[in-house]
Motif scaffolding. Structure first.
Motif, PDB file in Angstrom:
ATOM      1  N   ARG A 200       1.000  -1.070  -0.013  1.00  0.00           N
ATOM      2  CA  ARG A 200      -0.026  -0.024  -0.021  1.00  0.00           C
ATOM      3  C   ARG A 200       0.676   1.202   0.007  1.00  0.00           C
ATOM      4  NH1 ARG A 200      -3.456  -1.948   2.826  1.00  0.00           N
ATOM      5  NH2 ARG A 200      -5.031  -2.220   0.964  1.00  0.00           N
ATOM      6  N   ASP A 201       2.002   1.236   0.729  1.00  0.00           N
ATOM      7  CA  ASP A 201       3.043   2.218   0.688  1.00  0.00           C
ATOM      8  C   ASP A 201       3.470   2.647  -0.723  1.00  0.00           C
ATOM      9  OD1 ASP A 201       2.753   2.878   3.211  1.00  0.00           O
ATOM     10  OD2 ASP A 201       4.687   1.699   3.749  1.00  0.00           O
ATOM     11  N   TRP A 202       3.772   1.410  -1.435  1.00  0.00           N
ATOM     12  CA  TRP A 202       4.265   1.395  -2.733  1.00  0.00           C
ATOM     13  C   TRP A 202       3.299   2.305  -3.756  1.00  0.00           C
ATOM     14  CZ3 TRP A 202       6.747  -3.932  -3.455  1.00  0.00           C
ATOM     15  CH2 TRP A 202       7.862  -3.977  -2.328  1.00  0.00           C
ATOM     16  N   GLU A 203       1.886   1.677  -3.545  1.00  0.00           N
ATOM     17  CA  GLU A 203       0.833   2.350  -4.194  1.00  0.00           C
ATOM     18  C   GLU A 203       0.739   4.115  -4.092  1.00  0.00           C
ATOM     19  OE1 GLU A 203      -2.922  -0.557  -4.501  1.00  0.00           O
ATOM     20  OE2 GLU A 203      -2.588   0.125  -2.516  1.00  0.00           O
ATOM     21  N   ARG A 204       1.237   4.287  -3.145  1.00  0.00           N
ATOM     22  CA  ARG A 204       1.114   6.009  -2.802  1.00  0.00           C
ATOM     23  C   ARG A 204       2.561   6.600  -3.266  1.00  0.00           C
ATOM     24  NH1 ARG A 204      -1.011   4.346   2.310  1.00  0.00           N
ATOM     25  NH2 ARG A 204       0.930   4.286   3.248  1.00  0.00           N
ATOM     26  N   GLY A 205       3.298   5.604  -3.704  1.00  0.00           N
ATOM     27  CA  GLY A 205       4.854   6.018  -4.173  1.00  0.00           C
ATOM     28  C   GLY A 205       5.718   6.320  -2.908  1.00  0.00           C
ATOM     29  N   SER A 206       5.280   5.926  -1.656  1.00  0.00           N
ATOM     30  CA  SER A 206       6.227   5.945  -0.705  1.00  0.00           C
ATOM     31  C   SER A 206       6.960   4.653  -0.340  1.00  0.00           C
ATOM     32  CB  SER A 206       5.540   6.478   0.508  1.00  0.00           C
ATOM     33  OG  SER A 206       6.196   6.540   1.777  1.00  0.00           O
ATOM     34  N   PRO A 207       8.516   4.641  -0.446  1.00  0.00           N
ATOM     35  CA  PRO A 207       9.103   3.478   0.050  1.00  0.00           C
ATOM     36  C   PRO A 207       9.632   3.529   1.253  1.00  0.00           C
ATOM     37  CG  PRO A 207      10.562   4.822  -1.196  1.00  0.00           C
ATOM     38  CD  PRO A 207       9.161   5.524  -1.185  1.00  0.00           C
ATOM     39  N   GLN A 208       9.455   4.779   2.110  1.00  0.00           N
ATOM     40  CA  GLN A 208      10.118   4.910   3.272  1.00  0.00           C
ATOM     41  C   GLN A 208      10.174   3.689   4.093  1.00  0.00           C
ATOM     42  OE1 GLN A 208       8.347   7.752   6.283  1.00  0.00           O
ATOM     43  NE2 GLN A 208      10.388   8.156   7.019  1.00  0.00           N
ATOM     44  N   LYS A 209       8.979   3.336   4.485  1.00  0.00           N
ATOM     45  CA  LYS A 209       8.763   2.131   5.667  1.00  0.00           C
ATOM     46  C   LYS A 209       9.771   0.963   5.111  1.00  0.00           C
ATOM     47  CE  LYS A 209       7.027   1.715   8.907  1.00  0.00           C
ATOM     48  NZ  LYS A 209       5.673   1.595   9.235  1.00  0.00           N
ATOM     49  N   PHE A 210       9.604   0.451   3.652  1.00  0.00           N
ATOM     50  CA  PHE A 210      10.426  -0.574   3.220  1.00  0.00           C
ATOM     51  C   PHE A 210      12.100  -0.213   3.537  1.00  0.00           C
ATOM     52  CE2 PHE A 210      12.693  -2.441  -0.392  1.00  0.00           C
ATOM     53  CZ  PHE A 210      12.501  -3.661  -0.048  1.00  0.00           C
ATOM     54  N   TYR A 211      12.555   1.044   3.161  1.00  0.00           N
ATOM     55  CA  TYR A 211      13.875   1.235   3.367  1.00  0.00           C
ATOM     56  C   TYR A 211      14.137   1.121   4.951  1.00  0.00           C
ATOM     57  CZ  TYR A 211      13.964   3.017  -1.184  1.00  0.00           C
ATOM     58  OH  TYR A 211      13.822   3.248  -2.674  1.00  0.00           O
ATOM     59  N   LEU A 212      13.305   1.630   5.637  1.00  0.00           N
ATOM     60  CA  LEU A 212      13.348   1.626   7.504  1.00  0.00           C
ATOM     61  C   LEU A 212      13.816   0.252   7.655  1.00  0.00           C
ATOM     62  CD1 LEU A 212      11.205   4.587   8.424  1.00  0.00           C
ATOM     63  CD2 LEU A 212      13.408   4.726   8.068  1.00  0.00           C
ATOM     64  N   LEU A 213      12.623  -0.598   7.407  1.00  0.00           N
ATOM     65  CA  LEU A 213      12.783  -1.950   7.688  1.00  0.00           C
ATOM     66  C   LEU A 213      14.128  -2.635   7.250  1.00  0.00           C
ATOM     67  CD1 LEU A 213       9.274  -3.097   6.979  1.00  0.00           C
ATOM     68  CD2 LEU A 213      10.291  -3.184   9.390  1.00  0.00           C
ATOM     69  N   LEU A 214      14.811  -2.413   6.178  1.00  0.00           N
ATOM     70  CA  LEU A 214      15.909  -2.866   5.585  1.00  0.00           C
ATOM     71  C   LEU A 214      17.081  -2.527   6.456  1.00  0.00           C
ATOM     72  CD1 LEU A 214      15.409  -2.491   1.530  1.00  0.00           C
ATOM     73  CD2 LEU A 214      15.339  -4.864   3.104  1.00  0.00           C
TER      74      LEU A 214
END
Length: 237
Positions: A200-214
């Motif tokens: 859902r973040d990617w649908e909004r164009g926001s990869p922040q949480k993905f990067y933070l988790l990595l």
């Protein structure tokens, strides 16, 4: 809730962070001196201390943290953390990628140690993720918006299945894939049922949480290996 807002940022609310810092220093010192139970359980002492410290820092920054404000969620993470890690332990029966040494002989004590250690995985990663987010890391990161359709679910399920099966078939070459298998299998479920979802973040164009988790995974991975190196009871690859 008003009480929590009132004490946010005061010395009082930093108590659990101070407690964590003292526990970490003392457990490291006593572990090196060979004092029990710190020699055997050092890994758990270190991780629970870390979690307290990070949560305290988050609260001081945001006035809101997992332990202080979302206590129920924090405690629910523990059994889920144990359950998820047991999946990897089950897979390791075939992978034989790691094994444990210097375990207590008494079975119930050994399993108590397993549970204490395994229950830190999700809290440790999510606390670290939240800390990085509260520092506005990757705040301005963006990607092209992605339209997530059911086709994406199928792709994720196929990749997740491959990631879980390949290490069992070719453990010598594919064992790292198993860490990503759970993500690819569970993420479509989160998205489908309107849970917190990276898709859902990617649908909004926001990869922040993905990067933070990595990033949190890398940080926690470093601490996992560092504290395991010094521990008496430990895993070996």
């Amino acid at each position: 809730m008003p009480f929590r807002r009132k004490i946010a940022g005061t010395k009082f609310i930093g108590f659990h962070g101070i407690l964590g810092f003292i526990a970490l220093i003392c457990s490291e010192f006593l572990m090196l001196k060979g004092v029990e139970p710190f020699s055997t359980w050092f890994y758990s002492f270190a991780w629970w201390s870390y979690i307290l410290i990070i949560d305290s820092i988050i609260y001081r920054i945001k006035g809101n943290s997992l332990i202080i404000n979302r206590t129920r969620e924090f405690f629910l993470l523990m059994p889920w953390s144990i359950a998820i890690w047991l999946v990897f332990e089950l897979a390791n029966l075939s992978l034989k990628n790691w094994y444990y040494i210097n375990m207590p002989d008494v079975l119930w004590i050994r399993w108590a140690g397993y549970c204490l250690a395994y229950s830190t995985v999700l809290p440790g990663i999510f606390e670290t993720t939240e800390l990085l987010g509260s520092l506005n890391i990757y705040k301005n990161a963006s990607i092209k918006r992605i339209a997530i359709t059911p086709k994406w679910y199928v792709i994720f399920y196929i990749i997740g299945t491959i990631f879980l099966i390949a290490p069992l078939v070719l453990p010598e070459y594919c064992f790292p894939l198993i860490w990503g298998g759970v993500f690819f299998l569970l993420e479509p479920i989160n998205h489908r049922f309107n849970g917190r979802s990276l898709l859902r973040d990617w649908e909004r164009g926001s990869p922040q949480k993905f990067y933070l988790l990595l990033a949190a995974g890398l940080i926690c991975g470093g601490f996992w290996e560092f504290w395991n190196y010094w521990a008496i009871t430990k895993w070996i690859y």
